[in-house]
Design a protein around this motif. Structure first.
Motif, PDB file in Angstrom:
ATOM      1  N   LEU A  66       6.746  -6.247  -0.076  1.00 43.19           N
ATOM      2  CA  LEU A  66       6.018  -6.099   1.186  1.00 43.19           C
ATOM      3  C   LEU A  66       6.962  -5.648   2.302  1.00 43.19           C
ATOM      4  O   LEU A  66       8.088  -6.143   2.406  1.00 43.19           O
ATOM      5  CB  LEU A  66       5.390  -7.428   1.622  1.00 43.19           C
ATOM      6  N   GLN A  77       4.522  -6.959   7.486  1.00 37.05           N
ATOM      7  CA  GLN A  77       3.432  -7.560   6.725  1.00 37.05           C
ATOM      8  C   GLN A  77       3.825  -8.944   6.225  1.00 37.05           C
ATOM      9  O   GLN A  77       3.040  -9.894   6.296  1.00 37.05           O
ATOM     10  CB  GLN A  77       3.030  -6.679   5.543  1.00 37.05           C
ATOM     11  N   LEU A  78       5.050  -9.082   5.728  1.00 37.83           N
ATOM     12  CA  LEU A  78       5.521 -10.371   5.230  1.00 37.83           C
ATOM     13  C   LEU A  78       5.584 -11.394   6.362  1.00 37.83           C
ATOM     14  O   LEU A  78       5.151 -12.537   6.193  1.00 37.83           O
ATOM     15  CB  LEU A  78       6.888 -10.226   4.561  1.00 37.83           C
ATOM     16  N   SER A  98      -1.954  -5.856   9.221  1.00 39.41           N
ATOM     17  CA  SER A  98      -0.845  -6.313   8.374  1.00 39.41           C
ATOM     18  C   SER A  98      -1.301  -7.348   7.357  1.00 39.41           C
ATOM     19  O   SER A  98      -0.912  -7.291   6.195  1.00 39.41           O
ATOM     20  CB  SER A  98       0.279  -6.915   9.237  1.00 39.41           C
ATOM     21  N   ALA A 142      -1.292  -6.773   3.406  1.00 42.70           N
ATOM     22  CA  ALA A 142      -0.473  -7.663   2.579  1.00 42.70           C
ATOM     23  C   ALA A 142      -1.309  -8.303   1.478  1.00 42.70           C
ATOM     24  O   ALA A 142      -0.905  -8.330   0.307  1.00 42.70           O
ATOM     25  CB  ALA A 142       0.182  -8.733   3.440  1.00 42.70           C
TER      26      ALA A 142
END
Length: 175
Positions: free
Chosen positions: A126, A130-131, A161, A165
């Protein structure tokens, strides 16, 4: 050397039948990691201990309600923990105390060569934004507006995001 693999489903099934030894085995196996997650979510050792206790009481009382159709037994017990920790975080905010939402996110030490088709592999691939959004949502909860404020990003960006994800993880695990 043989490696023992803990059978969460079997132990949870035994708990449902009233097997206290299975419950103790489950507690010994997962309580350290579960407490660490509760502590990361709440940043309060007493609250983390309370959440851990409540979680295991609920596991014992509701083990018969677990069904493999809803996911793995390990995921099921962690969902109980996350639900309880989120409830405690809401209560802490209502009382004017601030759970860990203002503490830095933990850095995940995911191997870059984590196997494809695993959650670890999906998380490792990712992009950072996003993480970070996913970790904020999972560890600290709240709606996209609250997460956006914490990460100094726009709410639509956080929503995008999180969607990206989750879609990425779903596709990676299903592949």
């Amino acid at each position: 050397m043989t490696v023992s693999v803990f059978d969460f489903e079997a132990e949870l099934g035994a708990c449902a039948a009233g097997d206290r030894a299975a419950f103790l085995a489950l507690y010994r196996q997962e309580s350290p990691a579960m407490r660490a997650l509760a502590l990361a979510m709440l940043d309060d050792p007493d609250a983390a201990d309370t959440v851990l206790h409540e979680t295991f009481v609920l596991i014992w009382r509701n083990a018969a309600g677990y069904s493999p159709a809803i996911g793995t037994a390990r995921a099921w017990i962690y969902s109980i923990l996350r639900y309880r920790a989120s409830a405690h975080a809401r209560q802490m905010r209502a009382e004017g105390r601030h759970p860990a939402e203002n503490t830095p996110l933990p850095r995940l030490d995911l191997p870059p060569d984590a196997p494809a088709g695993t959650v670890a592999g999906a998380l490792a691939s990712l992009p950072g934004p996003q993480l970070d959004a996913l970790l904020q949502a999972y560890l600290h909860g709240g709606d996209p507006a609250r997460i956006a404020a914490r990460l100094d990003r726009s709410e639509p960006d956080i929503e995008a995001s999180l969607d990206a994800a989750l879609t990425h993880i779903d596709a990676a695990v299903r592949a």
